[in-house]
Design an enzyme around this catalytic site. Structure first.
Site, PDB file in Angstrom:
ATOM      1  N   PRO A  53       0.842  -1.206   0.000  1.00  0.00           N
ATOM      2  CG  PRO A  53      -0.017  -1.058   2.154  1.00  0.00           C
ATOM      3  CD  PRO A  53       0.707  -1.989   1.235  1.00  0.00           C
TER       4      PRO A  53
ATOM      5  N   GLY B  78      11.695  -4.768   0.098  1.00  0.00           N
ATOM      6  CA  GLY B  78      12.850  -3.884  -0.007  1.00  0.00           C
ATOM      7  C   GLY B  78      13.761  -4.249  -1.159  1.00  0.00           C
ATOM      8  CG  ASP B  79      16.880  -2.469  -1.918  1.00  0.00           C
ATOM      9  OD1 ASP B  79      16.190  -1.431  -1.881  1.00  0.00           O
ATOM     10  OD2 ASP B  79      17.980  -2.571  -1.345  1.00  0.00           O
TER      11      ASP B  79
ATOM     12  N   GLY C  93       6.799  -2.466  -3.662  1.00  0.00           N
ATOM     13  CA  GLY C  93       6.307  -1.094  -3.586  1.00  0.00           C
ATOM     14  C   GLY C  93       6.842  -0.248  -4.715  1.00  0.00           C
ATOM     15  NE  ARG C  94      11.376   2.606  -2.402  1.00  0.00           N
ATOM     16  CZ  ARG C  94      12.699   2.703  -2.230  1.00  0.00           C
ATOM     17  NH1 ARG C  94      13.338   3.788  -2.604  1.00  0.00           N
ATOM     18  NH2 ARG C  94      13.374   1.713  -1.680  1.00  0.00           N
TER      19      ARG C  94
ATOM     20  CD  GLN D 186      -0.312  -0.913   5.508  1.00  0.00           C
ATOM     21  OE1 GLN D 186      -0.137   0.260   5.226  1.00  0.00           O
ATOM     22  NE2 GLN D 186       0.672  -1.812   5.466  1.00  0.00           N
TER      23      GLN D 186
ATOM     24  CB  CYS E 100       4.257   4.445   8.683  1.00  0.00           C
ATOM     25  SG  CYS E 100       4.237   6.116   7.989  1.00  0.00           S
TER      26      CYS E 100
END
Length: 385
Positions: free
Chosen positions: A29, A218-219, A241-242, A83, A114
């Site tokens: 999210p 992550g990554d 995510g990103r 979430q 967060c």
């Protein structure tokens, strides 16, 4: 779409309680990003679990209109995942019941990762797992409420506040003892925010210490990264995510990779512009054309990352206010321009610098229990991040 293909062993999928996800991939999210339109766009490319933007428990319980307005699902969403953010066990339990009873959700994820200062300042997000007793109470209330509807509850966290105040192993133990179906770990501390490298060793350490599924975050920039994370850490799946910003087709690559076929999609610019148009169209369907086009603007730089589109074109796309205007601008881009392969495997979205000090409530680190402590949660300010 053009692509490169190689074979790997198939993955059995992800089991979260009674919920089975064909591909062990979860869309993280992201505030202002993972609305109903974007979730559908990503889901059109591959199987996975697509999570709604973060909702505050107090805002939901007290009927805050902004919070309620965010709980919108696309007609094609057969599995509703949300979430939930909360710092008060009672509010979190009530919010979980509302999500199950009134919104028909099939999965609830609790945010304890967060890193935003306005959240950690009040003891929420990535700061909260320091209070082990409070964390347990929140999880127990959520699980108790959701279990009545056979809805699995998971949690997402970080390694800890900083390297001197790690919490992830205790969080995993507490999640398991509280009845959580899984725990997701972002391999960074709150102090790191989105800077530096994610610590996949921590993900592996957590996976080895609990019996419930661990999801690594992550990554993950390409499908190969996801497969490698699972192989190296023993994680049951991944949270992305990103890496998918401006690349919803990444979920096609991810689904293919975990089904036994490693694929790297290399869309030409014409295919990317078709994706941009589809994204803006879906946003307009859900929000109205004016707001939908405004919401789309933030995605332009991610879609065009590495392409030759000039500054003036990007500026005009960043001001688009109608689908017709978007069509006119996209028509001027070269449809056969190849995908910039130099962008593969590179970070996307925010990165920033590590923080010298994480903002916490006064005396927060003095007590690692926190059971019964009161953490003030704003009814509306946190929904959506």
């Amino acid at each position: 779409m053009d692509g490169v293909t190689a074979a790997t062993a198939p993955h059995p999928g992800l089991a979260l309680g009674s919920l089975h996800v064909a591909s062990p991939v979860v869309l993280a999210p992201m505030a202002g990003i993972t609305n109903a339109a974007y979730r559908r766009l990503c889901a059109e490319h591959g199987a996975g679990l697509y999570v709604c933007e973060m909702i505050t428990s107090r805002g939901l319980v007290e009927g805050d209109q902004h919070t309620r307005d965010m709980l919108v699902f696309d007609e094609a969403e057969t599995v509703r995942s949300v979430q939930l953010y909360g710092t008060d066990p009672v509010y979190v339990g009530k919010a979980a019941e509302i999500l199950c009873a009134e919104y028909g959700v099939a999965h609830i994820d609790l945010n304890f990762g967060c890193p935003v200062p306005k959240v950690t300042r009040k003891g929420g997000g990535g700061a909260l797992p320091w209070k082990r007793g409070l964390l347990a109470q929140i999880l127990e209330h959520a699980v108790r409420a959701a279990t009545a509807y056979d809805v699995p509850v998971t949690m997402k966290t970080r390694k800890g506040i900083d390297e001197a105040h790690l919490t992830y192993l205790d969080a995993g133990r507490i999640a398991q003892e509280s009845g959580c179906a899984a725990i997701a770990l972002h391999g960074r501390t709150v102090a790191q925010a989105y800077s530096g490298d994610a610590d996949w060793n921590a993900i592996g350490e957590l996976a080895a210490s609990v019996d419930i599924p661990v999801l690594g975050n992550g990554d993950i920039w390409e499908a190969g990264d996801a497969v490698r994370m699972v192989e190296e850490t023993g994680a049951a799946g991944v949270v992305v995510g990103r890496g998918c910003l401006g690349r919803p087709w990444l979920f096609r690559d991810l689904a293919a990779a975990f089904a036994g076929e490693q694929v790297t999609t290399l869309p030409r610019l014409g295919e990317v512009t078709a994706m941009m148009r589809r994204h803006a169209e879906l946003l307009s369907q859900h929000m109205g054309e004016a707001r939908g086009c405004t919401e789309f603007r933030k995605h332009v730089s991610w879609y065009l990352k590495g392409f030759a589109a000039g500054g003036e074109m990007r500026r005009r796309l960043g001001l688009v206010d109608s689908l017709a205007a978007l069509d006119d601008l996209l028509a001027d881009l070269d449809p056969i321009e190849p995908f910039p392969v130099s962008e593969l495997g590179t970070p996307r979205g925010r990165q920033g610098a590590p923080r010298a000090k994480v903002v916490l409530p006064e005396g927060w680190l003095d007590d690692v229990d926190g059971a019964g402590c009161v953490v003030v949660e704003d009814a509306a300010a946190g929904s959506g991040g």
